[in-house]
Design a protein around this motif. Structure first.
Motif, PDB file in Angstrom:
ATOM      1  N   SER A  69     -16.395 -36.941  31.579  1.00 21.48           N
ATOM      2  CA  SER A  69     -17.791 -37.485  31.864  1.00 21.48           C
ATOM      3  C   SER A  69     -17.025 -38.985  31.225  1.00 21.48           C
ATOM      4  N   GLU A  70     -16.313 -39.545  30.110  1.00 22.16           N
ATOM      5  CA  GLU A  70     -15.832 -40.423  29.932  1.00 22.16           C
ATOM      6  C   GLU A  70     -14.147 -40.437  30.012  1.00 22.16           C
ATOM      7  N   PRO A  71     -13.960 -40.539  31.332  1.00 26.65           N
ATOM      8  CA  PRO A  71     -11.973 -40.951  31.642  1.00 26.65           C
ATOM      9  C   PRO A  71     -11.486 -41.842  30.581  1.00 26.65           C
ATOM     10  N   TYR A  72     -12.178 -42.716  30.637  1.00 27.01           N
ATOM     11  CA  TYR A  72     -11.589 -43.804  29.712  1.00 27.01           C
ATOM     12  C   TYR A  72     -10.771 -43.555  28.313  1.00 27.01           C
ATOM     13  N   PHE A  73     -11.864 -42.222  27.629  1.00 30.33           N
ATOM     14  CA  PHE A  73     -11.481 -41.873  26.833  1.00 30.33           C
ATOM     15  C   PHE A  73     -10.482 -41.088  26.090  1.00 30.33           C
ATOM     16  N   ASP A  74      -9.735 -41.498  25.144  1.00 32.16           N
ATOM     17  CA  ASP A  74      -8.623 -39.883  25.022  1.00 32.16           C
ATOM     18  C   ASP A  74      -8.903 -39.294  23.227  1.00 32.16           C
ATOM     19  N   PHE A  75      -8.812 -37.860  23.908  1.00 35.01           N
ATOM     20  CA  PHE A  75      -8.290 -37.200  21.727  1.00 35.01           C
ATOM     21  C   PHE A  75      -7.526 -37.479  21.724  1.00 35.01           C
ATOM     22  N   THR A  76      -5.981 -37.886  22.041  1.00 30.28           N
ATOM     23  CA  THR A  76      -5.400 -38.014  21.506  1.00 30.28           C
ATOM     24  C   THR A  76      -4.739 -39.335  20.998  1.00 30.28           C
ATOM     25  N   PRO A  77      -3.636 -39.466  20.545  1.00 33.64           N
ATOM     26  CA  PRO A  77      -3.688 -40.492  19.971  1.00 33.64           C
ATOM     27  C   PRO A  77      -2.155 -40.802  21.301  1.00 33.64           C
ATOM     28  N   GLY A  78      -2.653 -41.120  22.338  1.00 32.42           N
ATOM     29  CA  GLY A  78      -1.904 -40.885  23.568  1.00 32.42           C
ATOM     30  C   GLY A  78      -1.676 -42.321  23.795  1.00 32.42           C
ATOM     31  N   TYR A 210     -12.816 -22.635  13.965  1.00 30.14           N
ATOM     32  CA  TYR A 210     -12.621 -23.413  15.079  1.00 30.14           C
ATOM     33  C   TYR A 210     -12.417 -25.056  14.156  1.00 30.14           C
ATOM     34  N   LEU A 211     -11.838 -25.993  15.448  1.00 34.57           N
ATOM     35  CA  LEU A 211     -12.173 -27.559  14.967  1.00 34.57           C
ATOM     36  C   LEU A 211     -13.311 -28.200  16.015  1.00 34.57           C
ATOM     37  N   GLU A 212     -13.876 -28.729  14.586  1.00 33.41           N
ATOM     38  CA  GLU A 212     -13.863 -30.285  15.950  1.00 33.41           C
ATOM     39  C   GLU A 212     -14.185 -31.289  15.630  1.00 33.41           C
ATOM     40  N   VAL A 213     -13.579 -31.968  16.729  1.00 31.40           N
ATOM     41  CA  VAL A 213     -13.259 -33.051  16.497  1.00 31.40           C
ATOM     42  C   VAL A 213     -14.205 -34.085  17.809  1.00 31.40           C
ATOM     43  N   LYS A 214     -14.289 -35.581  16.677  1.00 28.32           N
ATOM     44  CA  LYS A 214     -15.405 -36.120  17.059  1.00 28.32           C
ATOM     45  C   LYS A 214     -15.332 -37.448  16.672  1.00 28.32           C
ATOM     46  N   ALA A 222     -18.563 -33.765  22.345  1.00 24.25           N
ATOM     47  CA  ALA A 222     -17.510 -33.334  21.090  1.00 24.25           C
ATOM     48  C   ALA A 222     -16.374 -32.203  21.790  1.00 24.25           C
ATOM     49  N   LEU A 223     -15.187 -32.103  21.219  1.00 25.00           N
ATOM     50  CA  LEU A 223     -14.490 -31.161  21.301  1.00 25.00           C
ATOM     51  C   LEU A 223     -14.832 -30.133  20.664  1.00 25.00           C
ATOM     52  N   LEU A 224     -14.663 -28.974  21.035  1.00 24.00           N
ATOM     53  CA  LEU A 224     -14.612 -28.113  19.999  1.00 24.00           C
ATOM     54  C   LEU A 224     -13.025 -26.886  20.282  1.00 24.00           C
ATOM     55  N   VAL A 225     -11.823 -26.716  19.818  1.00 26.64           N
ATOM     56  CA  VAL A 225     -11.247 -26.270  20.249  1.00 26.64           C
ATOM     57  C   VAL A 225     -11.141 -24.695  19.047  1.00 26.64           C
ATOM     58  N   PHE A 294     -10.348 -24.871  24.775  1.00 30.71           N
ATOM     59  CA  PHE A 294     -10.937 -26.322  24.279  1.00 30.71           C
ATOM     60  C   PHE A 294     -12.149 -26.035  25.076  1.00 30.71           C
ATOM     61  N   VAL A 295     -13.019 -26.853  24.537  1.00 33.70           N
ATOM     62  CA  VAL A 295     -14.157 -26.332  25.117  1.00 33.70           C
ATOM     63  C   VAL A 295     -15.315 -28.374  24.878  1.00 33.70           C
ATOM     64  N   LEU A 296     -15.765 -28.402  25.588  1.00 31.79           N
ATOM     65  CA  LEU A 296     -16.462 -30.035  25.024  1.00 31.79           C
ATOM     66  C   LEU A 296     -18.208 -29.459  24.883  1.00 31.79           C
ATOM     67  N   SER A 297     -18.843 -29.709  23.781  1.00 33.31           N
ATOM     68  CA  SER A 297     -19.803 -29.909  23.188  1.00 33.31           C
ATOM     69  C   SER A 297     -20.979 -31.968  23.848  1.00 33.31           C
TER      70      SER A 297
END
Length: 899
Positions: A69-78, A210-214, A222-225, A294-297
């Motif tokens: 949905s937002e391909p310009y955004f990276d959850f990791t420090p890529g 679980y882990l929340e990544v926001k 939000a990413l849920l692990v 890995f699941v998106l909220s």
């Protein structure tokens, strides 16, 4: 108003200077290392229904994880991959193990230690990529490890397959998966960090964890692990061996630990963990898989809904997971399998009573805290899944606050008349580990009664009076005001400029008698200010502490009788006003930022208007409007003196909301919700992120470090805007977050009344800090937030936060259990009832007629009248209004009022 940049030169906080230098040194050293990750070669790219996954082909570690949905955004420090492609730097896809060798010693293994190209495995079916990791692990490791990226019902899964290669059993005492997401803020502006970076929060709840990544902005998915197979969340370990230096721009990485016994046996020995540490024994040639998905909220507020959709166990605690004794709290559990058992550790610490099942299929339990201290409930489901919920049982709120006052005005009361720094009389910092007052510290403000780290205790002492005024304690605080605060810590230059000093204590050995300073303390750092620097009045963050003290004393003098005798109410209110104005005049650079406790300035403004002190009110309002106009023009107006901070949001939200800057207020609220989670764990529920103040407000020594702080003052402070937003537009998520922060603010107070700076989250420690430090802003947040909330949730029914609820027909009754019993919000009517003096015993709401019945407690020696404010109702009561509040003469017994 213009902001003068001269103040920037006064930013002597070592955290900024050393932190930025350390980061620059780190990156230069890392860049000079040999590249071993293989990023110069080909990347592998995969598309799943939710993500764009990018792997480094040589290592098959994650190079990027972007939501479709937002391909310009990276959850990791890529974005830093070409710098971070070296040995010992962790990436998503790594694994850490500790395995017992033949001698019975735990030996560590990590795929991050020495990089080498991994061996790809054949890809079939739903497998996207796979590799044997043997090349990046030592030859003597007794197990083989294979890693798979695969799809399961179109969801991205990362799976590790571990096989015992030996002909004898192998015990794995630690198994951890590094959670590497983009929380490196170095070199970025506030706008960039909020757009590009994330914070992540753990629910350390075993199989239900679980882990929340926001994102820092609080917006977007939000990413849920989530655990999929054999991935119970047992512990959360900081990866201290990653060479990235932790600082104000980098909190550090952690790993999700499935097994942790090897650490409990060594580094964490003797420390009570969140969950019982376990190990795993693999039989000869046995293979076992461990997988995460890995699941998106859709957003942060949708996380619980997403967990339900994923058929993941969901828990909702009311009022949260801090349990004051005497509160009939509730726990709601939802999972597709039946509950087989609930086990409490320690036994008898919490009493569970099953109530039934709600219309939305939540299992409902009434719970009561019985034994003070940490406790956990282990819920076992019929499929073998275990869920742990960590609670903190505290005494009844009135007792917590009462004991706090006793400790502050006795153990921390400083009355050494020979003190050369003019700190007599005062409530001074305290070292609970050594059971002594802190009269000297290499960070001079700690012993100097100013800044957050030194003013904390006396600020807590006066805010305690806001909730539970006590004549003998107020008498001592009057001594503090007349002998130490006014004319000491704060000066008047004769032209109504009320500057506040940075410290009363200072380090000038050449000008003080021999023996004044201890030779066991380190006075050779920037933090040992001399007299000139200690007397500097250019730091705006010191002013709200003083303004709050004057404001509380004004309220005590105005709404009670005989409690305050050294000055009249007007003296206090005028000094609160002048202190506020002096902040902007004398500390113009810092005044451009939001201040912790800055919401008190609005309370001062309201009271100036009520007292018809029009000139002062207009002047203060115009000044604050200029500050708010400045914030309105910024993308993210709450940086504070740090590159990123979580304390300015409270004041920024307060004034933006007051002046109708609703968009900016919402931006601020969204950012708060990004770093302030709600989850079934007392330590993290409502815990606003802070991670550097153990350096500047905590005990010096080995625990003075960058570390996620559990219920530091950010919890209570940030709860102020969250709960205000709830009262404007009742949203159950806001209530859970805000109330979690409010109760979290008092969760670390010891049973005998000592309030520390915060609780240490490192599994090697897991205890309170020994220093009182900067506890004051946190207790200010609690005191301003303390209220009872009555709401009717569509899934869970009628609920009370801060009270015991009972129902009879259409009537819902709440017996208040807060310390002051002076505020209640009735959500269905958006009715906000507050008392400037007096207290509620109970409140009854008729759901059919809308009638509200208030039962007020009888009069006391200093409180013959109650002053009731009604916000949210046009109905007039048959009582005289005084300064906008209904003045109600109290009898010896209860007084009943119907709205």
């Amino acid at each position: 108003m213009k902001y003068n940049k001269y103040g920037l030169a006064l930013v002597c906080f070592f955290m900024i200077i050393s932190g930025m230098k350390a980061q620059r040194t780190y990156w230069s050293k890392v860049e000079n290392r040999e590249s071993t990750l293989g990023v110069a070669n080909v990347y592998q790219k995969f598309s799943t229904p939710d993500f764009q996954l990018k792997l480094v082909k040589a290592s098959q570690t994650v190079a990027a994880l972007r939501p479709n949905s937002e391909p310009y955004f990276d959850f990791t420090p890529g974005e830093r991959l070409e710098i971070r492609d070296k040995d010992s730097l962790y990436h998503l896809g790594d694994i850490n193990l500790r395995i017992k060798d033949a001698s019975g010693t735990w030996k560590s293994y990590s795929t991050a230690t020495h990089r080498a190209e991994v061996s790809p495995l054949e890809v079939t079916g739903t497998i996207l990529a796979a590799a044997d990791l043997a090349n990046t692990l030592p030859n003597d490791i007794p197990v083989s490890v294979k890693r798979y990226y695969e799809l399961d019902h179109d969801q991205l899964v990362m799976r590790f397959e571990i096989t015992n290669k030996q002909n004898a059993p192998v015990e794995i005492g630690a198994l951890g998966i590094p959670m590497i997401f983009n929380n490196i803020l170095e070199g970025k502006s506030l706008t960039e960090t909020h757009a590009q970076n994330v914070f992540f929060d753990p629910y350390i709840g075993k199989d239900a964890g679980y882990l929340e990544v926001k994102r820092l902005s609080g917006r977007g998915p939000a990413l849920l692990v989530l655990p999929k197979e054999n991935m119970g969340f047992e512990a959360y370990r900081p990866l201290l061996d990653d060479p990235t230096p932790k600082s104000i721009v980098f909190e550090g990485f952690h790993e999700w630990m499935v097994h942790s016994k090897a650490y409990a046996d060594k580094e964490w020995k003797g420390v009570e963990q969140w969950n019982e540490p376990t190990s795993l024994t693999l039989r000869p040639k046995e293979t076992k898989s461990f997988s995460l998905k890995f699941v998106l909220s859709e957003g942060i507020k949708n996380i619980q809904e997403t967990l339900v959709k994923e058929e993941h166990p969901v828990a909702v605690g009311v009022p949260g997971y801090v349990l004051p004794k005497g509160d009939r709290a509730k726990l709601f559990l939802k999972y597709s399998k039946e509950i087989e058992s609930i086990h409490i550790e320690p036994k008898g610490a919490i009493e569970f009573t099953e109530v039934g099942t709600t219309a939305s299929n939540y299992k409902e339990y009434q719970i009561e805290g019985k034994q003070w201290g940490r406790a956990r409930a282990i819920i076992t489901y019929s499929d073998g899944m275990e869920q742990s919920i960590n609670y903190k049982v505290i005494d009844a709120r009135k007792d917590v606050v009462g004991n706090l006052g006793e400790f502050l005005f006795n153990e921390q009361w400083y009355d050494d008349k020979s003190d050369p720094f003019n700190r007599t009389y005062s409530v001074i910092s305290y070292d609970y580990g050594n059971k002594r007052q802190v009269t000297q510290d290499g960070r001079v403000w700690i012993a100097g009664l100013s800044d957050e780290g030194g003013a904390g205790s006396w600020l807590t002492a006066i805010m305690k009076q806001h909730l539970q005024p006590k004549k003998s304690e107020i008498e001592k605080f009057e001594m503090f005001i007349d002998s130490t605060l006014w004319g000491g810590l704060q000066y008047s230059s004769g032209d109504e400029k009320y500057g506040v000093k940075k410290s009363l204590f200072y380090y000038e050995p050449d000008k003080m008698p021999k023996g004044t300073y201890s030779d066991t303390l380190n006075y050779k750092t920037w933090a040992a200010w001399d007299n000139k620097h200690a007397n500097d009045t250019g730091r705006s963050f010191n002013y709200p502490h003083v303004a709050a003290a004057y404001w509380v004393m004004y309220r005590l003098a105005r709404y009670h009788e005989g409690l305050v005798e050294n000055h009249d109410w007007k003296w206090y209110l005028e000094r609160a006003y002048h202190t506020t104005m002096a902040m902007v005049d004398l500390a113009p650079y810092y005044a451009q930022f939001g201040n912790m406790e800055g919401s008190v300035f609005l309370e001062i403004l309201k009271d100036l208007k009520r007292e018809e002190l029009a000139e002062m009110a207009e002047s203060l309002e115009n000044t604050m409007k200029q500050r708010a106009d400045h914030w309105k023009a910024l993308d993210y107006p709450f940086g504070s003196e740090m590159p990123w901070d979580s304390t300015g949001q409270e004041e920024v939200y307060t004034w933006c909301s007051y002046f109708g800057f609703d968009h900016k207020a919402q931006v601020t609220l969204n950012a708060i919700l990004a770093y302030m989670p709600t989850m079934p764990h007392w330590g993290y529920n409502g815990n606003a992120r802070r991670y550097w103040d153990f350096l500047y407000g905590g005990k010096a020594g080995e625990t003075s470090r960058i570390e996620r702080q559990i219920h530091h003052y950010g919890s209570g402070m940030n709860a102020i805007p969250v709960l205000e937003a709830y009262r404007k537009s009742p949203d159950f998520h806001l209530l859970k977050v805000g109330y979690g922060g409010a109760l979290g603010a008092i969760s670390n107070i010891t049973q005998d009344g000592f309030m520390p700076a915060a609780f240490h989250s490192y599994p090697s420690t897991l205890r309170i800090d020994d220093l009182s430090g900067d506890n004051g802003p946190g207790f200010y947040g609690y005191a301003m937030n303390e209220a009872t909330y009555l709401t009717n949730n569509e899934d869970l029914g009628w609920l009370a936060f801060g009270g015991n609820l009972s129902q009879k027909g259409d009537e819902v009754e709440v017996e208040l259990t807060t310390a002051a019993k002076s505020k209640i919000f009735i959500a269905p009517k958006k009715l906000w009832l507050t008392l400037d003096a007096g207290s509620f015993e109970k409140v009854t709401y008729n759901d059919k007629t809308g009638e509200v019945t208030l039962t007020l407690n009888g009069k006391t020696e200093h409180t013959p009248y109650a002053y009731l404010r009604v916000d949210g109702s046009e109905a007039e009561l048959p009582f005289k209004k005084v300064r906008g509040a209904y003045r109600i003469e109290l009898s010896k017994k209860e007084t009943i009022i119907k709205l």
